[in-house]
Design a protein around this motif. Structure first.
Motif, short mmCIF file in Angstrom:
data_model
loop_
_atom_site.label_atom_id
_atom_site.label_comp_id
_atom_site.label_asym_id
_atom_site.label_seq_id
_atom_site.Cartn_x
_atom_site.Cartn_y
_atom_site.Cartn_z
N HIS A 66 0.95 -1.08 -0.02
CA HIS A 66 0.01 0.05 0.15
C HIS A 66 0.78 1.26 -0.11
O HIS A 66 0.50 2.39 0.12
CB HIS A 66 -0.90 -0.08 1.20
CG HIS A 66 -2.08 -1.00 1.06
ND1 HIS A 66 -3.19 -0.72 0.21
CD2 HIS A 66 -2.27 -2.09 1.74
CE1 HIS A 66 -4.08 -1.68 0.33
NE2 HIS A 66 -3.65 -2.59 1.17
N ILE A 67 2.11 1.02 0.12
CA ILE A 67 2.98 2.35 0.19
C ILE A 67 3.71 2.53 -1.39
O ILE A 67 4.64 1.96 -1.68
CB ILE A 67 4.04 2.05 1.13
CG1 ILE A 67 3.53 1.96 2.62
CG2 ILE A 67 5.09 3.49 1.28
CD1 ILE A 67 4.27 1.48 3.63
N LEU A 68 2.82 3.42 -2.07
CA LEU A 68 3.31 3.56 -3.50
C LEU A 68 3.13 5.25 -3.68
O LEU A 68 2.54 5.88 -3.36
CB LEU A 68 2.20 3.07 -4.21
CG LEU A 68 2.08 1.16 -4.14
CD1 LEU A 68 0.73 0.78 -4.53
CD2 LEU A 68 3.28 0.61 -5.00
N LYS A 103 3.77 -2.84 8.24
CA LYS A 103 3.80 -1.49 7.57
C LYS A 103 2.61 -0.78 7.25
O LYS A 103 2.43 0.42 7.32
CB LYS A 103 4.84 -1.70 6.31
CG LYS A 103 5.82 -2.81 6.51
CD LYS A 103 7.09 -2.25 7.42
CE LYS A 103 8.16 -3.21 7.42
NZ LYS A 103 9.26 -3.02 8.05
N THR A 104 1.79 -1.45 6.79
CA THR A 104 0.38 -0.61 6.34
C THR A 104 -0.43 -0.07 7.57
O THR A 104 -0.62 0.87 7.49
CB THR A 104 -0.84 -1.85 5.93
OG1 THR A 104 -0.01 -2.56 4.89
CG2 THR A 104 -1.83 -1.05 5.32
N ALA A 141 10.05 4.50 -5.85
CA ALA A 141 8.70 4.53 -6.22
C ALA A 141 7.48 3.88 -5.49
O ALA A 141 6.36 3.88 -5.65
CB ALA A 141 8.63 3.53 -7.67
N GLY A 142 8.22 3.08 -4.39
CA GLY A 142 7.37 2.46 -3.41
C GLY A 142 8.14 2.36 -2.23
O GLY A 142 9.34 2.48 -1.96
N ALA A 143 7.62 1.86 -0.96
CA ALA A 143 7.94 1.44 0.32
C ALA A 143 8.75 2.78 0.80
O ALA A 143 8.40 3.93 0.36
CB ALA A 143 8.98 0.40 0.17
N TYR A 144 9.40 2.52 1.98
CA TYR A 144 9.75 3.79 2.60
C TYR A 144 11.30 3.81 2.89
O TYR A 144 11.66 4.22 4.17
CB TYR A 144 8.91 4.17 3.94
CG TYR A 144 8.69 2.92 4.84
CD1 TYR A 144 9.76 2.47 5.39
CD2 TYR A 144 7.23 2.81 5.48
CE1 TYR A 144 9.21 1.25 6.50
CE2 TYR A 144 6.99 2.14 6.37
CZ TYR A 144 7.91 1.31 7.00
OH TYR A 144 7.67 0.27 7.89
N MET A 201 -2.22 7.44 3.86
CA MET A 201 -0.99 6.96 4.59
C MET A 201 -0.09 7.22 3.38
O MET A 201 1.12 7.82 3.85
CB MET A 201 -1.22 5.63 4.83
CG MET A 201 -0.18 4.80 5.61
SD MET A 201 0.57 3.42 4.98
CE MET A 201 -0.71 2.91 3.75
N ALA A 202 -0.50 6.79 2.05
CA ALA A 202 0.68 6.71 1.23
C ALA A 202 0.98 8.43 0.99
O ALA A 202 2.14 8.63 0.60
CB ALA A 202 0.07 6.13 -0.14
#
Ligand code: GLN
Length: 403
Positions: free
Chosen positions: A212-214, A241-242, A322-325, A296-297
């Motif tokens: 979900h982290i995009l 993480k979500t 492009a994603g993750a943190y 969140m994103a």
């Protein structure tokens, strides 16, 4: 006189070291450094989740759940898998709740890979897969991701990928969005991988913990939704993480019934079950409205921008994820100074002790050995940005002062 021990470590442990990520967290605590090493939030989780967890304890959901997870959570995971990942899964036979995605991956390795077989890893890889391979007696085989210096995209060479597959290959590990690079695998890339998995009869262990982290319109494609991969993929997810609850240790594995039966066997004897009251809370969390995920994103995007700019100002060359943190950043400018740190490990050590910022040396995400053979880079650092604004600000100020 006591007899000396014949051995204080099994042979299985000889091939890997302790986690560098978690060691950096320990050093950060010793030196009072800002911790941008281990990927966990320093801000509170959503209040609704705390209420759900409190209520579950008060209402006495305090005994073992069914070993493969409470029915309610398995059903919620199956609903989410259908709606978000495009995966049809029967909660009775195809969903297993585990103690975090870490355990899910270990269960996949131990339950589905025979000793002596090979497992393909994209490097840089998330640290754990390396010990996962050795603990299960498998040999990791590496395919290197290389960054495009202009776009920050990390890509692989299809020829190198093809060469990695062979009769000994049991599985390939995919991480999308990818830790540590932030790469989001495209449908075309996954289709190319699917063809090879089919040809060589290979399983996919797909770690989708950052699903979900995009950013910037990137779309998450689950490998199991690619034609031909559903029956051979273990899809691994987690609440960590979500929902910002990495300490709850509630994750899951979704896989076709025969694969699930094997990994459940490992899970049952390894941990029995994940914490029951927290399973109840995560069941509730999976019902959060779409707005939660968007917000969140969006918040992570702002943190990404801030840290990207801060790292540039502090003299690094960061690759935009492009994603993750996480941000992988070239730190070559700090490695050329006379008498200064010679590589990423020395630089990370100096940053934590002298600058007061903990990061992860990039080489811990690469296979060790001679650089020429392994494509290993030793000029990269990984910084995470799942932190409060003030934490990121303090880190950037310290990094700039160190420069
Ligand atoms: N995924 C986190 C990271 O890469 C760490 C997870 C862990 O330490 N279990 O930093």
């Amino acid at each position: 006189m006591t007899r000396p021990l014949a051995s204080s470590a099994s042979r299985r442990l000889h091939r890997f070291t302790e986690s560098v990520i978690r060691e950096q967290t320990r050093l950060a605590q010793v030196h009072g450094a800002v911790n941008l090493a281990q990927g966990f939030p320093d801000f509170p989780c959503p209040p609704a989740l705390k209420e759900l967890a409190n209520r579950a304890v008060t209402e006495d959901h305090n005994q073992y759940s069914i070993t493969w997870g409470s029915r309610g959570l398995r059903e919620a995971v199956a609903r989410k898998a259908r709606a978000y990942n495009g995966i049809a899964a029967d909660p009775e036979t195809e969903v297993t709740v585990t103690c975090g995605s870490t355990e899910a991956m270990m269960c996949a390795f131990l339950g589905l890979v025979d000793p002596g077989r090979e497992v393909i890893l994209f490097q840089p890889f998330y640290e754990n897969y390396h010990p996962d391979s050795y603990l299960s007696g498998a040999k990791p085989v590496y395919v290197t991701l290389r960054p495009d210096l202009k776009t920050g995209d990390w890509t692989f060479d299809e020829k190198e990928l093809r060469r990695a597959f062979g009769p000994k290959t049991a599985a390939i590990v995919l991480t999308t969005p990818h830790n540590p690079t932030g790469k989001v695998f495209s449908r075309a890339e996954l289709e190319a991988i699917a063809k090879l998995c089919h040809k060589w009869n290979v399983l996919v262990f797909s770690d989708e913990i950052y699903e979900h982290i995009l950013y910037d319109g990137a779309r998450h494609v689950s490998p199991a939704s690619i034609p031909g991969l559903q029956d051979r993929t273990v899809t691994i997810g987690s609440a960590s993480k979500t929902y910002g609850v990495t300490g709850w240790r509630v994750g899951w594995a979704i896989a076709a019934a025969p694969l699930t039966a094997s990994l459940r066997k490992v899970h049952d004897f390894l941990t029995v079950c994940a914490a029951t009251p927290l399973q109840a809370a995560v069941e509730g969390a999976l019902g959060m409205p779409a707005e939660y995920y968007r917000a969140m994103a969006g918040e992570y995007r702002e943190r990404r921008e801030y840290l990207m700019a801060g790292l540039r100002e502090a003299g690094y060359n960061p690759f935009q994820p492009a994603g993750a943190y996480y941000i992988m950043a070239e730190a070559g400018a700090f490695l050329k100074k006379k008498g200064g740190p010679r590589n990423d490990v020395e630089l990370a050590r100096e940053l934590v002790t002298a600058a007061g910022v903990a990061a992860v040396p990039g080489s811990s995400f690469y296979r060790s050995g001679s650089k020429a053979l392994t494509q290993r880079r030793d000029d990269l650092l990984r910084f995470c940005f799942c932190k409060k604004e003030e934490t990121l600000r303090a880190a950037v100020e310290r990094l700039k002062a160190f420069r």
